[in-house]
Scaffold this active site. Sequence first.
Site, PDB file in Angstrom:
ATOM      1  N   LYS A 138      45.079  72.239  36.491  1.00 53.22           N
ATOM      2  CA  LYS A 138      46.428  72.658  36.139  1.00 53.22           C
ATOM      3  C   LYS A 138      46.586  74.137  36.492  1.00 53.22           C
ATOM      4  O   LYS A 138      45.588  74.850  36.424  1.00 53.22           O
ATOM      5  CB  LYS A 138      46.766  72.396  34.670  1.00 53.22           C
ATOM      6  CG  LYS A 138      45.722  72.818  33.633  1.00 53.22           C
ATOM      7  CD  LYS A 138      45.257  74.221  33.428  1.00 53.22           C
ATOM      8  CE  LYS A 138      46.095  75.416  33.339  1.00 53.22           C
ATOM      9  NZ  LYS A 138      45.282  76.689  33.221  1.00 53.22           N
ATOM     10  N   TYR A 223      50.475  74.897  28.838  1.00 50.92           N
ATOM     11  CA  TYR A 223      49.973  74.097  27.711  1.00 50.92           C
ATOM     12  C   TYR A 223      51.087  73.807  26.705  1.00 50.92           C
ATOM     13  O   TYR A 223      51.162  72.719  26.137  1.00 50.92           O
ATOM     14  CB  TYR A 223      48.809  74.817  27.011  1.00 50.92           C
ATOM     15  CG  TYR A 223      47.517  74.743  27.790  1.00 50.92           C
ATOM     16  CD1 TYR A 223      46.733  73.596  27.768  1.00 50.92           C
ATOM     17  CD2 TYR A 223      47.085  75.812  28.563  1.00 50.92           C
ATOM     18  CE1 TYR A 223      45.544  73.520  28.482  1.00 50.92           C
ATOM     19  CE2 TYR A 223      45.907  75.751  29.292  1.00 50.92           C
ATOM     20  CZ  TYR A 223      45.143  74.601  29.243  1.00 50.92           C
ATOM     21  OH  TYR A 223      43.970  74.523  29.953  1.00 50.92           O
TER      22      TYR A 223
HETATM   23  P1  NDP Z   1      37.746  81.580  38.939  1.00 45.91           P
HETATM   24  O1  NDP Z   1      38.319  82.786  39.578  1.00 45.91           O
HETATM   25  O2  NDP Z   1      36.695  81.759  37.915  1.00 45.91           O
HETATM   26  O3  NDP Z   1      37.166  80.598  40.061  1.00 45.91           O
HETATM   27  C1  NDP Z   1      37.926  80.181  41.147  1.00 45.91           C
HETATM   28  C2  NDP Z   1      36.979  79.834  42.298  1.00 45.91           C
HETATM   29  O4  NDP Z   1      37.764  79.366  43.378  1.00 45.91           O
HETATM   30  C3  NDP Z   1      36.188  81.010  42.860  1.00 45.91           C
HETATM   31  O5  NDP Z   1      35.007  81.273  42.155  1.00 45.91           O
HETATM   32  C4  NDP Z   1      35.921  80.568  44.274  1.00 45.91           C
HETATM   33  O6  NDP Z   1      34.802  79.685  44.265  1.00 45.91           O
HETATM   34  C5  NDP Z   1      37.135  79.710  44.610  1.00 45.91           C
HETATM   35  N1  NDP Z   1      38.086  80.410  45.483  1.00 45.91           N
HETATM   36  C6  NDP Z   1      38.479  79.976  46.703  1.00 45.91           C
HETATM   37  N2  NDP Z   1      39.337  80.828  47.267  1.00 45.91           N
HETATM   38  C7  NDP Z   1      39.521  81.831  46.383  1.00 45.91           C
HETATM   39  C8  NDP Z   1      40.303  83.016  46.409  1.00 45.91           C
HETATM   40  N3  NDP Z   1      41.085  83.323  47.447  1.00 45.91           N
HETATM   41  N4  NDP Z   1      40.239  83.834  45.352  1.00 45.91           N
HETATM   42  C9  NDP Z   1      39.481  83.529  44.283  1.00 45.91           C
HETATM   43  N5  NDP Z   1      38.713  82.420  44.224  1.00 45.91           N
HETATM   44  C10 NDP Z   1      38.736  81.571  45.250  1.00 45.91           C
HETATM   45  O7  NDP Z   1      38.990  80.769  38.338  1.00 45.91           O
HETATM   46  P2  NDP Z   1      38.928  79.627  37.228  1.00 45.91           P
HETATM   47  O8  NDP Z   1      37.744  78.788  37.466  1.00 45.91           O
HETATM   48  O9  NDP Z   1      39.110  80.215  35.907  1.00 45.91           O
HETATM   49  O10 NDP Z   1      40.278  78.815  37.570  1.00 45.91           O
HETATM   50  C11 NDP Z   1      40.343  77.895  38.634  1.00 45.91           C
HETATM   51  C12 NDP Z   1      41.423  76.839  38.331  1.00 45.91           C
HETATM   52  O11 NDP Z   1      41.085  76.154  37.137  1.00 45.91           O
HETATM   53  C13 NDP Z   1      42.824  77.395  38.120  1.00 45.91           C
HETATM   54  O12 NDP Z   1      43.780  76.533  38.666  1.00 45.91           O
HETATM   55  C14 NDP Z   1      42.965  77.440  36.611  1.00 45.91           C
HETATM   56  O13 NDP Z   1      44.305  77.337  36.159  1.00 45.91           O
HETATM   57  C15 NDP Z   1      42.160  76.219  36.207  1.00 45.91           C
HETATM   58  N6  NDP Z   1      41.592  76.325  34.857  1.00 45.91           N
HETATM   59  C16 NDP Z   1      41.745  75.278  34.009  1.00 45.91           C
HETATM   60  C17 NDP Z   1      41.245  75.326  32.740  1.00 45.91           C
HETATM   61  C18 NDP Z   1      41.382  74.161  31.835  1.00 45.91           C
HETATM   62  O14 NDP Z   1      41.033  74.290  30.662  1.00 45.91           O
HETATM   63  N7  NDP Z   1      41.845  73.029  32.308  1.00 45.91           N
HETATM   64  C19 NDP Z   1      40.557  76.525  32.244  1.00 45.91           C
HETATM   65  C20 NDP Z   1      40.385  77.556  33.247  1.00 45.91           C
HETATM   66  C21 NDP Z   1      40.915  77.450  34.503  1.00 45.91           C
HETATM   67  P3  NDP Z   1      33.757  79.656  45.487  1.00 45.91           P
HETATM   68  O15 NDP Z   1      33.118  80.993  45.470  1.00 45.91           O
HETATM   69  O16 NDP Z   1      32.870  78.553  45.135  1.00 45.91           O
HETATM   70  O17 NDP Z   1      34.555  79.395  46.740  1.00 45.91           O
END
Ligand code: NDP
Length: 372
Positions: A138, A223
Site C-alpha cells: 500500500k 489506513y
Molecule cells: P524502504 O526505503 O525501507 O525500502 C524500500 C526499498 O525499495 C529499498 O531498500 C530498495 O531496496 C528499493 N528501492 C528501489 N528503488 C528505490 C529508490 N529509488 N529509492 C529507495 N528505495 C528503492 O521503504 P519501506 O520498506 O518502508 O516501504 C516500501 C513500501 O512498503 C512502501 O510502499 C510502503 O508504503 C510500504 N510499507 C507498508 C507497510 C505495511 O505495514 N503494510 C509498512 C511499511 C512500508 P533494494 O536495495 O533491495 O533495491
Amino acid sequence: MNSRRHFLQKLTASALTIPFLGENRAATLEKFYEEPYDGPVLRVAIMGLGSYGTRVAEAMTACKSAKLVGVISGTPSKITAWQTKYGIPEKNCYNYENFDNIKSNPDIDAVYVITPNGLHKDQVIRVAKAGKHAICEKPMAINAAEGREMVAACKKANVKLLVGYRMHFEPNTLEIIRQRAAGEFGKVYFFQGLSGFRIGDPTQWRLNRKLAGGGAMMDIGVYSINGSRYMIGEEPIWITAQETKTDPVKFKEGVDETIEFQMGFPSGAVASCLSTYSINYLDKFFLVGDKGFAEMQPSTGYGPIKAKTNKGDLSYPHVTHQTVQMDEMSAIILQNKQPIVPVDGEEGLRDLVIIDAIFEAAKTGKKVTLKG
Ligand code: NDP
C-alpha cells in the site's frame, strides 16, 4: 527458538487464557498453525529489500502455505545476505533491469512489490507481463489512473493482483467487522480515524513527491481511509478536506504534512479522519452506532492491536500480521479463497480514488462527490 514455533507459542499461550467474544476466527487460525499442512505453497519473490521487505521476509519464515524463494533488488550486497539467510538459490535472484526474465522461472509463483510507492505501477505491470501474480504494498500506486492501469494489466495477463492490506486478516479487526455487520452496534453514525507519526530524515523517499506520490496521506492516512470503509462497511459518496503545513521546507509542494478529511456514506454515517507526519502516537479508530461502539488503539500498528466495545475488551491473541497475511494470500491465489474483506486490485483502487478526491477537496476547498 525458530520463528514458526515462537509464533505458535504466542498464539497458543494467549489463546488458552483468553475468553473469546467470537471464537471462530481465532480458533480457525489456531487450528491452521497447529495442524500439519500438506496443501499448496505459494512461492514468493520479494522485490525491494528495505525495511518493510525485511519484516515480511522474517514473518514468512513462520508461514505454512507461503515461502520466500526469490529476491529482486538493486543492491547486490543485500541479495547475498538474503541468499545466505533464507537459502535463496542464485537462479531466483534478479535486479530491476533483468527481472522480466522471471517469466521463464517455473519456481516462482508471485512477486511481492515492496518498493517506494511511485515505482509500484511499472513494477507490477512488468510482473504481470512476466506471467506472475503480483502482491503490491500500500498505497497500490500514486493515483487512481495508475491503479486502473495496474488492474487492467493484471486482468489481461490473467494473474492476480493483491494489495498488502495486513489488517484485513487481523482477528480483532475482523471481530469488530463481524459485530458491526451483525448489527451489534445498531445503526452506525460515526467513525473517527487518526493516523500519524512524526517523520524524521528529510531526505528519505517518503518526502519525495515523485517516489511517494504525496506525503502522510499516501503512507499513513491511507489506513484511516481503508479503515473507515471496512469499519463502516460502505463506500463514501462525498469528501471534504483541509490541509495544514507547518514546515514547507520539509514538506514541499505536493507533499502533505497534515490533512483532516471528512467522508459521508450512503446510510448517512460520517467519518472524520486525521492524517499527519507531525504527531506521534496517532493510531486510533472509533466507531459508534445507536446500540454501541468499538474502539481500537493501536488500530493498525504491527500489534498487539488493542480493541474494545461497549461490552468490554476484545482480547484476541496477537498474531504476526504479515505471517497470517501471506498464508491467507497463498489461499486466495492458489485456492481461490474469498477473504472477508477484499485485498484485490479493485480494493486498492478504491482507496486511490478517495485519495485523489481528498487532494482535490483540500486544494479547492470544495466538497467532492463520489459514485460510492
Ligand atoms: P524502504 O526505503 O525501507 O525500502 C524500500 C526499498 O525499495 C529499498 O531498500 C530498495 O531496496 C528499493 N528501492 C528501489 N528503488 C528505490 C529508490 N529509488 N529509492 C529507495 N528505495 C528503492 O521503504 P519501506 O520498506 O518502508 O516501504 C516500501 C513500501 O512498503 C512502501 O510502499 C510502503 O508504503 C510500504 N510499507 C507498508 C507497510 C505495511 O505495514 N503494510 C509498512 C511499511 C512500508 P533494494 O536495495 O533491495 O533495491
